[in-house]
Design an enzyme around this catalytic site. Structure first.
Site, PDB file in Angstrom:
ATOM      1  N   SER A 131      -2.434 -34.014  51.362  1.00  0.00           N
ATOM      2  CA  SER A 131      -1.126 -34.657  51.463  1.00  0.00           C
ATOM      3  C   SER A 131      -0.524 -34.692  50.070  1.00  0.00           C
ATOM      4  CB  SER A 131      -1.276 -36.090  51.990  1.00  0.00           C
ATOM      5  OG  SER A 131      -0.068 -36.820  51.860  1.00  0.00           O
ATOM      6  N   TYR A 144      -4.465 -44.698  51.276  1.00  0.00           N
ATOM      7  CA  TYR A 144      -4.249 -43.305  51.686  1.00  0.00           C
ATOM      8  C   TYR A 144      -4.143 -42.408  50.459  1.00  0.00           C
ATOM      9  CZ  TYR A 144      -2.266 -39.410  54.374  1.00  0.00           C
ATOM     10  OH  TYR A 144      -2.037 -38.181  54.966  1.00  0.00           O
TER      11      TYR A 144
END
Length: 246
Positions: A131, A144
């Site tokens: 990501s 995250y």
């Protein structure tokens, strides 16, 4: 001999679409995920195989390796996801553990289990779905961000350690991708908060965009390694900088 691919987290979103796109490109695809009904449906649609697998379970991963057998061409480590959007000082530690287990330890366990089959193919490819959060921090994303930074670090380390082996190690790092479940999972099923993530964004990426990029990565000639492919919608300049229409 047909080419064989494994996609984890293949029950929905990027994983399911990657399985479809790889099948369309001529691969036999092993669809791995926790929800057997979902992967059964995807596998039936594409003529692939479904293997129920929680990537955080060593026993499940061992069963996946057994089902794959001695030769594998492509591994797409897609299983993972985000939980919560609280500041680090107030975040739920259980959410951090969950994200680290699924995104990092799951990727590690599956890679360890399937690496011998990837080497045996003579030209294996590992694609880790990271990501932009693995490269740029943003407020509220601490757990995250940390997990995806670890995925990026694992990818880079594997590439160094496997440089003498016939296996490419690649990462794709998507920005804002609208799928049916990512934001909904992050906000524990709160549809209003999930919808707000994409409010005013006319054209976020969709799962097909990422899947097509993954297929392009694995179809490069065997001597070409796409170390890192960062892919964002045009209206997103950074995790925290998105143009929204009023």
């Amino acid at each position: 001999m047909s080419r064989l691919a494994v996609v984890t987290g293949a029950s929905s979103g990027i994983g399911a679409e990657t399985a479809r796109q790889l099948a369309a490109a001529g691969y036999e695809v092993v669809c791995a995920a926790r929800r057997s009904d979902r992967i059964d449906a995807v596998a039936a649609e594409i003529g692939g195989r479904a293997v129920p697998c929680d990537v955080t379970s060593a026993d499940d991963v061992a069963r996946l390796a057994s089902a794959v057998g001695g030769r594998l061409d492509v591994l797409v480590n897609n299983a993972g996801g985000a939980l919560g959007l609280a500041p680090a000082a107030a975040t739920d530690v259980a959410d951090w553990r969950g994200m680290y287990e699924s995104n990092v330890m799951g990727t590690l366990q599956v890679t360890q289990a399937l690496l011998p089959a990837l080497v045996a193919s003579g030209a294996g490819t590992i694609v880790n779905v990271g990501s932009i959060a693995g490269h740029v921090a943003y407020e509220g994303g601490s757990g995250y961000v940390a997990a995806k930074h670890a995925v990026a670090a694992l990818t880079a380390t594997l590439r160094l350690e496997l440089v003498d082996q016939p296996v490419r190690v690649e990462e794709i790092a998507p920005g804002m991708v609208r799928t049916e479940e990512f934001a909904l999972t992050r906000f524990a099923g709160d549809q209003e908060r999930a919808d707000a993530v994409y409010a005013g964004v006319s054209e976020p990426l969709v799962a097909q965009d990422i899947a097509e990029a993954i297929v392009w990565m694995v179809q490069r000639p065997a001597h070409v390694n796409i170390d890192l492919l960062v892919i964002k919608p045009r209206v997103q300049a950074a995790p925290h900088k998105v143009h929204r229409e009023s």
